[in-house]
Design a protein around this motif. Structure first.
Motif, PDB file in Angstrom:
ATOM      1  N   ARG A   1     -16.709  -5.094  -1.039  1.00 19.84           N
ATOM      2  CA  ARG A   1     -16.110  -3.794  -0.757  1.00 19.84           C
ATOM      3  C   ARG A   1     -15.248  -3.382  -1.939  1.00 19.84           C
ATOM      4  O   ARG A   1     -14.708  -4.226  -2.650  1.00 19.84           O
ATOM      5  CB  ARG A   1     -15.282  -3.892   0.528  1.00 19.84           C
ATOM      6  N   VAL A   2     -15.106  -2.077  -2.119  1.00 25.03           N
ATOM      7  CA  VAL A   2     -14.338  -1.532  -3.229  1.00 25.03           C
ATOM      8  C   VAL A   2     -13.227  -0.660  -2.651  1.00 25.03           C
ATOM      9  O   VAL A   2     -13.468   0.161  -1.755  1.00 25.03           O
ATOM     10  CB  VAL A   2     -15.242  -0.695  -4.170  1.00 25.03           C
ATOM     11  N   PHE A   3     -12.041  -0.844  -3.178  1.00 24.61           N
ATOM     12  CA  PHE A   3     -10.883  -0.051  -2.764  1.00 24.61           C
ATOM     13  C   PHE A   3     -10.305   0.596  -3.999  1.00 24.61           C
ATOM     14  O   PHE A   3     -10.314   0.016  -5.087  1.00 24.61           O
ATOM     15  CB  PHE A   3      -9.849  -0.956  -2.076  1.00 24.61           C
TER      16      PHE A   3
ATOM     17  N   VAL B   1       0.849  -1.201   0.000  1.00 26.22           N
ATOM     18  CA  VAL B   1       0.000   0.000   0.000  1.00 26.22           C
ATOM     19  C   VAL B   1       0.883   1.249   0.000  1.00 26.22           C
ATOM     20  O   VAL B   1       0.636   2.204  -0.744  1.00 26.22           O
ATOM     21  CB  VAL B   1      -0.965  -0.001   1.206  1.00 26.22           C
ATOM     22  N   LEU B   2       1.925   1.234   0.791  1.00 21.90           N
ATOM     23  CA  LEU B   2       2.806   2.404   0.903  1.00 21.90           C
ATOM     24  C   LEU B   2       3.654   2.636  -0.351  1.00 21.90           C
ATOM     25  O   LEU B   2       4.068   3.762  -0.614  1.00 21.90           O
ATOM     26  CB  LEU B   2       3.720   2.254   2.121  1.00 21.90           C
TER      27      LEU B   2
ATOM     28  N   ALA C   1      -4.784  -3.335   0.134  1.00 20.52           N
ATOM     29  CA  ALA C   1      -5.693  -2.637   1.046  1.00 20.52           C
ATOM     30  C   ALA C   1      -6.967  -3.436   1.272  1.00 20.52           C
ATOM     31  O   ALA C   1      -7.480  -3.520   2.396  1.00 20.52           O
ATOM     32  CB  ALA C   1      -6.027  -1.244   0.501  1.00 20.52           C
ATOM     33  N   SER C   2      -7.474  -4.066   0.215  1.00 16.79           N
ATOM     34  CA  SER C   2      -8.698  -4.866   0.350  1.00 16.79           C
ATOM     35  C   SER C   2      -8.459  -6.091   1.229  1.00 16.79           C
ATOM     36  O   SER C   2      -9.295  -6.446   2.060  1.00 16.79           O
ATOM     37  CB  SER C   2      -9.239  -5.269  -1.025  1.00 16.79           C
ATOM     38  N   ILE C   3      -7.325  -6.738   1.051  1.00 18.47           N
ATOM     39  CA  ILE C   3      -7.014  -7.926   1.855  1.00 18.47           C
ATOM     40  C   ILE C   3      -6.823  -7.535   3.316  1.00 18.47           C
ATOM     41  O   ILE C   3      -7.325  -8.222   4.222  1.00 18.47           O
ATOM     42  CB  ILE C   3      -5.767  -8.641   1.300  1.00 18.47           C
ATOM     43  N   LEU C   4      -6.115  -6.445   3.563  1.00 23.35           N
ATOM     44  CA  LEU C   4      -5.924  -5.980   4.941  1.00 23.35           C
ATOM     45  C   LEU C   4      -7.256  -5.712   5.627  1.00 23.35           C
ATOM     46  O   LEU C   4      -7.457  -6.082   6.789  1.00 23.35           O
ATOM     47  CB  LEU C   4      -5.056  -4.718   4.963  1.00 23.35           C
ATOM     48  N   ALA C   5      -8.178  -5.086   4.924  1.00 25.36           N
ATOM     49  CA  ALA C   5      -9.486  -4.774   5.509  1.00 25.36           C
ATOM     50  C   ALA C   5     -10.250  -6.050   5.851  1.00 25.36           C
ATOM     51  O   ALA C   5     -10.875  -6.143   6.915  1.00 25.36           O
ATOM     52  CB  ALA C   5     -10.304  -3.907   4.552  1.00 25.36           C
TER      53      ALA C   5
ATOM     54  N   THR D   1      -3.459   8.227  -3.468  1.00 21.44           N
ATOM     55  CA  THR D   1      -4.003   7.932  -2.148  1.00 21.44           C
ATOM     56  C   THR D   1      -4.845   6.676  -2.276  1.00 21.44           C
ATOM     57  O   THR D   1      -5.739   6.604  -3.122  1.00 21.44           O
ATOM     58  CB  THR D   1      -4.882   9.106  -1.660  1.00 21.44           C
ATOM     59  N   VAL D   2      -4.560   5.684  -1.439  1.00 20.59           N
ATOM     60  CA  VAL D   2      -5.243   4.393  -1.504  1.00 20.59           C
ATOM     61  C   VAL D   2      -6.174   4.255  -0.314  1.00 20.59           C
ATOM     62  O   VAL D   2      -5.791   4.548   0.826  1.00 20.59           O
ATOM     63  CB  VAL D   2      -4.220   3.237  -1.507  1.00 20.59           C
TER      64      VAL D   2
END
Length: 191
Positions: A98-100, A44-45, A141-145, A51-52
């Motif tokens: 969910r959408v990222f 992600v970083l 980001a989606s997997i982390l969420a 911006t993610v």
């Protein structure tokens, strides 16, 4: 034309090939079990200049515009062919997942959709922004969420000829569990 889509370990593959069927596409399915959060956070970083984060339904029109711009670039196989859904159908996906996305200022330049069970539906990045880690960032980001929500096994897949997608998923630790072949009938069967 009617296509036959079979797992590559299906004995019917040999039968079709002996009958003159041609492989016109290959695809894969993969699973990620207990992913490494540090690896995902780093992805992600690494995304350059964007911006993610998670997107709400107010991004349905922007998401539709992104998908429409990318439609011509989706690799085609009979098993993975994707047609952009109308904006109303895209908006309805917020009820099942969910959408990222990645924003360059106000412009949506990358997005991924993941079901609440951890299956990635698709990830896309606008031409001109590819190769900058944006696809990996939105997927990470989606997997982390979903990890935070208790999901531990994730699924994805795609066309074998999409090396970028395959490489990004393997880098996260996805393991290919299935390979698929799409067959077209022999040339003399086209009539």
């Amino acid at each position: 034309m009617t296509f036959e889509v079979l797992r590559d370990d299906d004995p019917r593959c040999a039968v079709l090939e002996a009958a003159g069927y041609r492989i016109v596409g290959e695809s894969w399915a993969a699973r990620l079990r207990d992913p490494d959060p540090a690896k995902l956070e780093a992805a992600v970083l690494r995304a350059e200049g964007v911006t993610v984060g998670e997107l709400g339904p107010e991004y349905a029109d922007a998401w539709h515009a992104l998908e429409t711009a990318n439609e011509k670039d989706y690799p085609y196989t009979p098993a993975t062919h994707r047609v952009v859904q109308p904006v109303e159908e895209l908006a309805a996906l917020w009820t099942t997942g969910r959408v990222f996305g990645a924003l360059d200022g106000e412009r949506l330049v990358g997005a991924t959709y993941i079901t609440l069970q951890g299956e990635t539906g698709f990830t896309s990045v606008l031409d001109g922004y590819r190769g900058r880690g944006i696809g990996q960032a939105v997927k990470a980001a989606s997997i982390l969420a979903l990890l935070d929500a208790g999901v531990r096994v994730f699924g994805t897949g795609g066309a074998a000829l999409n090396d970028a997608s395959l490489g990004a998923n393997l880098a996260f630790g996805y393991v290919i569990e299935e390979r698929w072949r799409s067959y077209a009938p022999p040339d003399d069967a086209k009539a």
